[in-house]
Design a protein around this motif. Structure first.
Motif, PDB file in Angstrom:
ATOM      1  N   LEU A  88      -1.959   3.610   1.120  1.00  0.00           N
ATOM      2  CA  LEU A  88      -1.125   4.194   1.283  1.00  0.00           C
ATOM      3  C   LEU A  88      -0.545   3.905   2.519  1.00  0.00           C
ATOM      4  O   LEU A  88       0.658   3.421   2.677  1.00  0.00           O
ATOM      5  N   ALA A  98       0.719   0.347   1.965  1.00  0.00           N
ATOM      6  CA  ALA A  98       2.000   0.295   1.151  1.00  0.00           C
ATOM      7  C   ALA A  98       3.212   0.506   1.966  1.00  0.00           C
ATOM      8  O   ALA A  98       4.182  -0.049   1.802  1.00  0.00           O
ATOM      9  N   TYR A 122      -0.191   4.226  -7.452  1.00  0.00           N
ATOM     10  CA  TYR A 122      -0.996   4.327  -5.982  1.00  0.00           C
ATOM     11  C   TYR A 122      -2.409   4.732  -6.628  1.00  0.00           C
ATOM     12  O   TYR A 122      -3.503   4.326  -5.993  1.00  0.00           O
TER      13      TYR A 122
END
Length: 282
Positions: free
Chosen positions: A212, A215, A177
């Motif tokens: 984030l 995801a 990430y």
């Protein structure tokens, strides 16, 4: 490999099914591979778990935390290949620990599965967990304010990609990430953190929230080895929208003009687009 989105997905996947459940039994599953790191030892963990109740399930950085009715907290760090699963584990050979619950529920067991045995399991008494990690765990990457980002970037000349991996600065971001966040923010991974402009740091802060949370909505990333699975042994979906990670040599999907490049930073692979992520702010 589990990073913040994968661990958050584990937490959300098991929370509704184990919160408030009394633990009828706790056991080692007899895996013959590399043993887990347990503290205290298995007999003491078994004694403390059996008859206790899970009062809350939460995430702390890259750890799954089971808060118990007696005030203690069990912190499970999946590390590279650990999973918390309620059903259909990837295989039985690598099952490590089992919680069996009393009463009726959709699932009567919770397992910790770990192919490589790198995970850790630690029991902390009331109030000990946060204090024990205070020096090694920074604010959570999902909730840290922009002022915190401005502060830690100002204090170091390390490459910004390396800084994002430092859990004392931000908790939860890992190698995958970090590359994705830097690409979305249009920041080169080798840029010294203290040379970034306030505008660039603002873009990084926003990109971290966007990447984030996206995801998490996709329930994490399942890569080519297939290791990561959610609590019901289903693959994540975010790997299908990766922009740069593991795409070296492929055309950048953002600019469509330059190939993604791979470099090594702090012994980890970094993927980026030299056109979209220039060596200085544009």
């Amino acid at each position: 490999m589990p990073e913040l989105p994968e661990v958050e997905t584990m937490v959300r996947g098991i929370r509704q099914h184990v919160t408030g459940r009394k633990i009828r039994g706790f056991r080692d599953c007899g895996c013959r591979c590399k043993p887990l790191s347990l503290r205290p030892d298995l007999p003491e963990l078994t004694r403390r778990m059996t008859g206790n109740t899970i009062s809350e399930v939460r995430r702390l950085g890259k750890r799954v935390v089971l808060d118990l009715q007696d005030g203690a907290s069990l912190a499970i760090e999946p590390r590279m290949t650990g999973l918390m699963v309620l059903a259909d584990p990837p295989d039985v050979e690598h099952l490590r620990l089992e919680w069996e619950f009393a009463g009726r529920g959709e699932f009567d067991r919770l397992w910790f599965w770990d192919r490589r045995g790198l995970g850790t399991v630690r029991l902390f008494e009331r109030g000990e967990l946060e204090s024990a990690l205070a020096g090694s765990l920074g604010p959570d990457a999902l909730t840290a304010p922009l002022t915190h980002w401005l502060g830690f970037c100002k204090r170091t000349s390390r490459p910004i990609k390396v800084v994002l991996l430092d859990q004392t600065c931000l908790a939860g971001i890992g190698n995958l990430y970090a590359s994705e966040i830097l690409h979305v923010a249009k920041v080169g991974p080798a840029r010294p953190a203290n040379q970034l402009t306030a505008r660039e740091i603002g873009r990084l802060h926003q990109a971290a929230q966007d990447v984030l949370n996206d995801a998490i909505r996709h329930e994490g990333s399942t890569l080519g080895d297939g290791t990561y699975r959610n609590a019901l042994n289903k693959a994540g979906g975010y790997q299908n929208v990766h922009r740069v990670y593991m795409k070296a040599g492929q055309p950048c999907a953002t600019c469509r003009k330059t190939a993604i490049e791979r470099i090594v930073q702090a012994q980890r692979s970094t993927f980026y687009c030299p056109r979209c992520q220039p060596p200085k702010d544009r």
